[in-house]
Write a protein that holds these residues in place. Structure first.
Motif, mmCIF file in Angstrom:
data_model
loop_
_atom_site.group_PDB
_atom_site.id
_atom_site.type_symbol
_atom_site.label_atom_id
_atom_site.label_comp_id
_atom_site.label_asym_id
_atom_site.label_seq_id
_atom_site.Cartn_x
_atom_site.Cartn_y
_atom_site.Cartn_z
ATOM 1 N N THR A 144 -0.882 -42.181 18.862
ATOM 2 C CA THR A 144 -0.458 -41.292 19.946
ATOM 3 C C THR A 144 0.414 -40.168 19.408
ATOM 4 O OG1 THR A 144 -0.587 -43.094 21.550
ATOM 5 C CG2 THR A 144 0.748 -41.197 22.164
ATOM 6 N N LEU A 145 1.303 -40.510 18.474
ATOM 7 C CA LEU A 145 2.131 -39.478 17.843
ATOM 8 C C LEU A 145 1.260 -38.485 17.071
ATOM 9 C CD1 LEU A 145 5.099 -41.668 16.564
ATOM 10 C CD2 LEU A 145 5.087 -40.105 18.533
ATOM 11 N N TYR A 146 0.226 -39.004 16.412
ATOM 12 C CA TYR A 146 -0.704 -38.138 15.676
ATOM 13 C C TYR A 146 -1.475 -37.234 16.646
ATOM 14 C CZ TYR A 146 -4.979 -36.853 13.173
ATOM 15 O OH TYR A 146 -6.037 -36.171 12.641
ATOM 16 N N GLU A 147 -2.007 -37.830 17.711
ATOM 17 C CA GLU A 147 -2.797 -37.071 18.680
ATOM 18 C C GLU A 147 -1.964 -35.989 19.368
ATOM 19 O OE1 GLU A 147 -6.030 -40.531 19.875
ATOM 20 O OE2 GLU A 147 -4.143 -40.403 20.976
ATOM 21 N N SER A 148 -0.673 -36.236 19.536
ATOM 22 C CA SER A 148 0.190 -35.254 20.196
ATOM 23 C C SER A 148 0.748 -34.225 19.206
ATOM 24 C CB SER A 148 1.331 -35.958 20.925
ATOM 25 O OG SER A 148 2.172 -36.620 19.999
#
Length: 165
Positions: A118-122
């Motif tokens: 999620t951190l990567y996607e954001s």
């Protein structure tokens, strides 16, 4: 090399099928297994939904030749890598993404991995930071049987009841 693999479920699965998920999954549609009994047990336990759920789940045990699979039409990831990140990301985020592998093997994207993804996607982590983060985790594996042809290499052994508590 014959290896035991497991599939956690609310039912005995003697004849696995390729199922299309109602949500996006790491490696796409198919039949998911693991070499970790604990991972399969935990998966079965997570699916106790309500009072109408049966009183137990099952860890279905199969025999498979991993050497045969590794040398077949298989996408194999020994650890998180840029290619693994791209593949999982495509399966989760691109509804039109499709692959033609019979098998896909690699790390399970568990809850900690989902949080990092999620951190990567954001955009809060780049790909190299994500991989560095994932390599600090102890990850279990998953083996996807993506085609009916692939399922022919599974031999059902038994289903082990897992009581819900």
């Amino acid at each position: 090399m014959n290896t035991k693999i497991y599939h956690g479920s609310l039912q005995v699965v003697k004849a696995p099928q390729i199922l299309s998920p109602n949500r996006t999954l790491d490696y796409g549609a198919g039949f998911y297994t693991t070499t970790s009994f604990e991972q399969a047990r935990d998966w079965a336990l997570r699916h106790k939904r309500d009072k109408n759920t049966p009183p137990e789940g099952y860890v279905n045990l199969y025999n498979v030749d991993l050497d045969f699979i590794r040398n077949s039409n298989t996408l194999w990831f020994d650890a998180p890598s840029e290619e693994w990140v791209d593949f999982v990301y495509a399966n989760r985020n691109n509804l039109s993404f499709h692959h033609d592998y019979d098998y896909v093997y690699g790390p399970v994207a568990n809850d900690k991995v989902y949080a990092a993804f999620t951190l990567y996607e954001s955009g809060l982590l780049d790909k190299s930071e994500l991989i560095r983060e994932l390599k600090t985790y102890t990850l279990v594996d998953q083996l996807l049987f993506h085609t009916t042809k692939a399922l022919n290499n599974l031999s059902f052994i038994e289903a082990i009841p897992i009581p819900f508590q």
